[in-house]
Design a protein around this motif. Structure first.
Motif, short mmCIF file in Angstrom:
data_model
loop_
_atom_site.label_atom_id
_atom_site.label_comp_id
_atom_site.label_asym_id
_atom_site.label_seq_id
_atom_site.Cartn_x
_atom_site.Cartn_y
_atom_site.Cartn_z
N ASN A 76 -18.95 44.99 38.01
CA ASN A 76 -20.10 44.98 36.53
C ASN A 76 -19.82 43.79 35.85
OD1 ASN A 76 -20.73 48.00 35.90
ND2 ASN A 76 -18.61 48.12 36.94
N SER A 77 -18.63 42.84 35.88
CA SER A 77 -18.60 41.72 35.13
C SER A 77 -17.57 40.76 35.91
CB SER A 77 -18.47 42.13 33.71
OG SER A 77 -18.10 40.79 33.10
N GLY A 78 -18.07 39.99 36.60
CA GLY A 78 -17.14 38.89 37.18
C GLY A 78 -16.35 38.14 36.10
N ARG A 79 -16.87 37.91 34.92
CA ARG A 79 -16.40 37.11 34.01
C ARG A 79 -15.07 37.99 33.39
NH1 ARG A 79 -19.82 35.41 28.99
NH2 ARG A 79 -20.92 34.64 30.56
N SER A 80 -15.12 39.22 33.22
CA SER A 80 -14.23 40.03 32.47
C SER A 80 -13.16 40.16 33.48
CB SER A 80 -14.88 41.43 32.12
OG SER A 80 -15.78 41.41 31.34
N GLY A 81 -13.42 40.49 35.03
CA GLY A 81 -12.59 40.55 35.86
C GLY A 81 -11.72 39.24 36.01
N LEU A 82 -12.28 38.10 36.04
CA LEU A 82 -11.51 36.75 36.09
C LEU A 82 -10.41 36.71 34.94
CD1 LEU A 82 -11.24 34.19 37.53
CD2 LEU A 82 -13.02 33.38 36.22
N ILE A 83 -10.95 36.99 33.66
CA ILE A 83 -9.87 37.01 32.50
C ILE A 83 -8.84 37.84 32.56
CG2 ILE A 83 -9.94 37.38 30.10
CD1 ILE A 83 -12.79 36.43 29.92
N LEU A 84 -9.13 39.11 33.24
CA LEU A 84 -7.92 40.03 33.33
C LEU A 84 -6.98 39.68 34.47
CD1 LEU A 84 -9.63 43.49 32.86
CD2 LEU A 84 -8.20 42.30 31.37
N THR A 85 -7.77 39.00 35.49
CA THR A 85 -6.87 38.70 36.68
C THR A 85 -6.00 37.50 36.29
OG1 THR A 85 -8.84 39.20 38.05
CG2 THR A 85 -7.05 37.34 38.92
N LEU A 86 -6.38 36.32 35.43
CA LEU A 86 -5.63 35.39 34.96
C LEU A 86 -4.29 35.68 34.03
CD1 LEU A 86 -8.75 32.64 34.51
CD2 LEU A 86 -6.98 32.77 36.30
#
Length: 586
Positions: free
Chosen positions: A152-162
């Protein structure tokens, strides 16, 4: 954090598979719950009619109920498994202690065994309930949520992954600190238990020797060490919980900031932004739950390790060397062939037996004397087969010889059927007096039990009781005086006439002299047609003995008849003079 032996327990793999399947369904329900809730909010934001919200609202409710159902089923399944497995571990522990009780006390201490069997099993039950659910949740739920968020949101997934590895690293650092503190606290608790139980058991002896105040200070110091270690654990626990909540809250706030900026500049639609924000707390929830219960699982892990260590200890082998036909009689002979035994009640003290050699014949009455800590009780435990001597260095030599048969130890089932053991504080069970007397002969008739009670001098005492032999006593003999408890133990021996070996471990040391002499009159007829091994501090018993063993620092320093020892300068004369001086001073 996890004892690898946990995965070898019966049924654990099935439980893990079932829990994992339910967790997968739970994770799907969490995602569906967030998905339909977000759709309802977005449609509401767009001013859609209530009819258009009905389907998504019902689906949200179904997802919510499915999630709760999965949690409920997991709790039920894990609770039943925890109850069943912890009960099985308790049975294994008690069986091991029953077979090798004295050696377990030697290695662990009475207090530790009591703590592990009671509080330890409860901690293991909580551990099973928590560890499986928390680890499986943490292994499945965050990653499925993260995959959905990426779609749904690559940006949100990246933030949580980091952010997630930072939280994990911080948890690991605090976890090692917490485990170190918890291990010290648990060790302190076991040490406190040992000191407390041992001090209670030896209180009368400590008072007699004038050492009670010293041990009072000792128990206080140990309890203070435990208090300080507990406070250290609580500090780490509070700090780790606060830090974990702070990091996860900061991470969610950081995600909300980027999503808000994205909504303002139009770079992200409302649905993926909102669903990511709703799922962010769910993403961190498993790790927060794990962190909150981490210290509870540490206690359970320590207790489980202790229980599994005790259960895994090798049992005594070759316990059936004495034939079923063996009976001790006037022609029987037991020879101790210079055996050695190591016995360490705790890390600061060691009572060893060294080069013990003597011969017991027929229906001798043998006294065992020595100062406290000389090894009298250890010797009785070795003769009773409760402690196992070291293996003889000479492969052709045996530690014992029973009627000409060489034996490595006396932990022989048929030898142990030949003796009755009467300690200083006989244990009475929460049952009737009659049932306690029938301990060795549970099938004895009421008439036989009454006759044994009469021989033990219990008639006057029973006459004062409304229910007589059917009177209930408390666990450990609550409600029964020390003298009456000894008489009940003697009645056990009178009832079982097939046991022709009697072992007494200072049975009258805690009694006043009047009670002791009254009890002595009862005991003397029991000595007839029995091999008697009598450890004592009281000099008047020595006149009743045919042979005397003198112990000092774990060694048999003298042996012989009373007349022989009295005529020979040595440890016996020094010991009897010391005892006489004690009696005159008291």
């Amino acid at each position: 954090m996890i004892d690898q032996r946990l995965f070898k327990l019966p049924g654990v793999r099935v439980i893990l598979i079932i829990s994992a399947l339910l967790t997968l369904i739970q994770a799907g329900a969490i995602i569906a719950q967030a998905h339909f809730l977000t759709k309802v909010l977005v449609l509401s934001w767009r001013m859609q009619s209530l009819n258009s919200l009905t389907t998504d609202t019902i689906l949200f409710a179904c997802a919510f109920l499915l999630r709760q159902l999965c949690v409920w089923l997991k709790n039920i399944i894990l609770d039943k498994y925890a109850d069943k497995t912890s009960g099985a571990l308790r049975d294994q522990l008690l069986d091991k202690v029953y077979v090798t009780g004295a050696s377990q006390v030697a290695q662990s201490g009475t207090g530790k065994l009591v703590t592990v069997a009671l509080d330890g099993i409860n901690n293991v039950y909580n551990y099973f309930n928590l560890i499986f659910a928390k680890i499986i949740d943490m292994a499945i739920i965050p990653w499925l949520i993260l995959i959905y968020i990426y779609f749904n949101s690559g940006r949100s997934g990246l933030i949580l992954t980091l952010v997630f590895p930072i939280v994990i690293i911080f948890m690991i650092i605090l976890g090692f600190a917490a485990q170190d503190k918890a291990d010290k606290q648990y060790a302190g608790f076991l040490r406190l238990s040992n000191h407390f139980v041992d001090s209670l058991r030896g209180l009368s002896t400590l008072k007699f020797l004038g050492l009670s105040e010293k041990y009072e200070t000792n128990v206080y110091n140990v309890s203070e060490d435990y208090r300080r270690s507990t406070m250290d654990v609580l500090k780490i626990a509070i700090l780790s919980t606060f830090a974990l909540d702070w990091f996860t809250t900061l991470s969610i706030a950081l995600l909300a900031l980027f999503l808000g900026l994205g909504l303002i500049n139009g770079s992200i639609p409302l649905f993926p932004a909102l669903v990511s924000l709703i799922l962010a707390p769910e993403f961190f929830l498993p790790i927060r739950d794990f962190g909150n219960d981490y210290h509870a699982t540490l206690d359970g892990k320590n207790a489980l390790t202790d229980i599994l260590d005790i259960v895994a200890q090798p049992s005594v082998t070759n316990r059936q060397l004495v034939p079923d036909t063996f009976k001790w009689d006037e022609n029987s002979k037991l020879v101790a062939n210079h055996f050695n035994l190591q016995y360490s009640p705790d890390e600061n003290e060691a009572i060893d037996l060294t080069d013990i050699a003597f011969t017991l014949k027929g229906y001798q009455k043998v006294g065992i004397i020595g100062m406290s800590g000389s090894g009298k009780t250890t010797l009785l435990n070795a003769l009773g087969g409760f402690l196992t001597p070291l293996k003889s260095e000479d492969p052709k030599a045996a530690n014992f010889s029973l009627n000409g048969q060489d034996l490595p130890h006396l932990s022989q089932a048929n030898w142990q059927q030949q003796f009755a053991f009467i300690p200083q504080f006989p244990y009475l069970f929460a049952d009737t007096i009659a049932a306690n007397i029938a301990f060795y002969q549970p099938k004895a008739s009421a008439a036989q039990i009454a006759a044994a009670a009469s021989q033990a001098g219990l008639d006057d005492f029973l006459a004062t009781l409304k229910d007589g032999l059917n009177t209930l006593v408390g666990e450990g003999g609550r409600g029964i005086s020390g003298g009456q408890a000894q008489r009940i133990a003697l009645a056990r021996a009178f009832l079982d006439q097939d046991r022709h070996v009697l072992m007494f471990d200072e049975p009258t040391a805690h009694l006043d002299i009047e009670t002791e002499y009254a009890l002595k009159e009862t005991m003397m007829p029991l000595f007839k047609n029995h091999l008697v091994l009598f450890a004592t501090h009281r000099l008047h018993w020595l006149k009743e003995m045919d042979y005397i063993l003198v112990m000092k620092d774990g060694q048999l320093v003298q042996q012989g008849t009373l007349d022989e020892l009295s005529a020979t300068p040595g440890e016996f004369t020094a010991l009897t003079q010391h005892m006489q001086k004690r009696v005159s001073l008291s």
